[in-house]
Design a protein around this motif. Structure first.
Motif, short mmCIF file in Angstrom:
data_model
loop_
_atom_site.label_atom_id
_atom_site.label_comp_id
_atom_site.label_asym_id
_atom_site.label_seq_id
_atom_site.Cartn_x
_atom_site.Cartn_y
_atom_site.Cartn_z
N VAL A 204 9.43 3.44 1.06
CA VAL A 204 8.15 3.47 0.34
C VAL A 204 8.34 4.27 -0.95
O VAL A 204 8.69 5.45 -0.90
N ILE A 205 8.16 3.60 -2.08
CA ILE A 205 8.26 4.27 -3.38
C ILE A 205 6.85 4.47 -3.91
O ILE A 205 6.13 3.52 -4.20
N SER A 206 6.46 5.73 -4.02
CA SER A 206 5.08 6.05 -4.38
C SER A 206 5.02 7.42 -5.05
O SER A 206 5.90 8.25 -4.85
N ASN A 207 3.97 7.62 -5.81
CA ASN A 207 3.71 8.94 -6.39
C ASN A 207 3.04 9.86 -5.37
O ASN A 207 2.79 11.04 -5.66
N HIS A 208 2.74 9.32 -4.19
CA HIS A 208 2.07 10.10 -3.14
C HIS A 208 2.90 10.06 -1.85
O HIS A 208 2.34 10.01 -0.75
N SER A 209 4.22 10.07 -1.99
CA SER A 209 5.11 9.94 -0.83
C SER A 209 4.88 11.03 0.21
O SER A 209 4.90 10.77 1.42
N GLU A 210 4.67 12.26 -0.23
CA GLU A 210 4.49 13.36 0.72
C GLU A 210 3.20 13.19 1.53
O GLU A 210 3.17 13.47 2.73
#
Length: 295
Positions: A204-210
């Protein structure tokens, strides 16, 4: 409200899946004297030898298993499995009282293909929303947790054992056609579920990965790993989330990602083997090399 709609849709899919599965079992398997693997196969043995209605034996066998494996299944799967088991038993009762005659001109090959198709589509729909119909699935998860036996291996061994016992009322000819049923069933489930019992890796590549990782760990109790990455166009550093899940959990991960970041990029990959807690629960083994003790 939206979460409630998800539950309603999931339950509707489970009911549809159990209706299809029960339809094939009663109107094709039983009507053409074909066996079945897993706990369902045991109910057919009890029907053939002792005339016990599968609608009742399904409950008698499955309910204790579900209660024993309740903690292993997880809250949602536990509830969905209860619904699946009860609805399967109900539909088995209904289809036996109101059978549908399917004229196959005594062609066992067509009967085998149709039985595998009906059972595969029905089970695939149930697995797709994270449910099961109890039985061998629960046994496999218990063995995986307690003895470190992989689900795929235990399911196969259990099916082989039940099919062998089915020779007590079947001849070899019908047993061979039953193997065709099992083969078609597994392929159809793979097609519906896209993965059957094998593990799946998700990137999953996201700016909200955490944020996504925290929710996945909390709801699915799966460990996640963050990989360092860099956007090829933006040149911005990003955390890439990697998690290995069972096929039935893919939909749930997609839901989580979509809710937290609709623009996230998701890649699902095949995992040929997954070793570790959550998949094998392997027992500790003796170490090949002992550490040297220094004074």
């Amino acid at each position: 409200m939206e979460e409630k709609n998800f539950y309603v849709k999931d339950i509707a899919v489970i009911l549809l899946g159990t209706a299809l599965y029960a339809f094939g079992l009663v109107n094709i398997n039983i009507a053409n004297n074909l066996a079945e693997g897993g706990v369902t196969g045991i109910t057919l043995i009890l029907l053939a030898l002792f005339k016990i209605d599968p609608a009742y034996s399904t409950l008698i066998i499955n309910i204790p298993l579900i209660l024993i494996g309740g903690k292993i299944l997880g809250k949602r799967t536990f509830y969905y499995t209860i619904i699946g088991t009860l609805s399967l038993s109900a539909f088995l009762w209904i289809w036996q009282r109101f059978p549908v005659e399917i004229n196959l001109d005594h062609d066992l090959l067509i009967a085998s293909l149709l039985a595998g198709l009906a059972g595969g589509v029905g089970s695939g729909l149930i697995y797709r929303v994270g449910g099961t119909t109890g039985g061998s699935d629960v046994i496999a998860r218990i063995l995986e947790k307690k003895n470190g036996v992989s689900m795929g291996r235990s399911l196969l061994l259990f099916d082989v054992l039940v099919l062998t016992l089915s020779l007590s009322y079947l001849d070899v000819k019908r047993m061979m056609y039953t193997l065709i049923v099992s083969f078609v069933f597994s392929k159809i489930v793979d097609s519906v579920l896209d993965g059957a019992y094998s593990a799946k890796g998700m990137l999953v590549i996201s700016n909200h990965s955490e944020d996504i990782g925290e929710v996945v760990m909390m709801l699915l109790e799966r460990g996640v790993t963050y990989l360092s990455g860099e956007g090829g166009y933006s040149q911005i550093d990003k955390k890439i989330l990697y998690v290995v899940v069972s096929p039935s959990e893919i939909i749930e991960v997609k839901r989580i990602v979509h809710e937290l970041d609709p623009k996230a990029f998701i890649s699902v990959i095949n995992v040929h083997e997954a070793i570790g807690e959550g998949f094998t629960y392997a027992k500790p083994t003796k170490k090949l090399f002992k550490k040297k003790v220094t004074n």
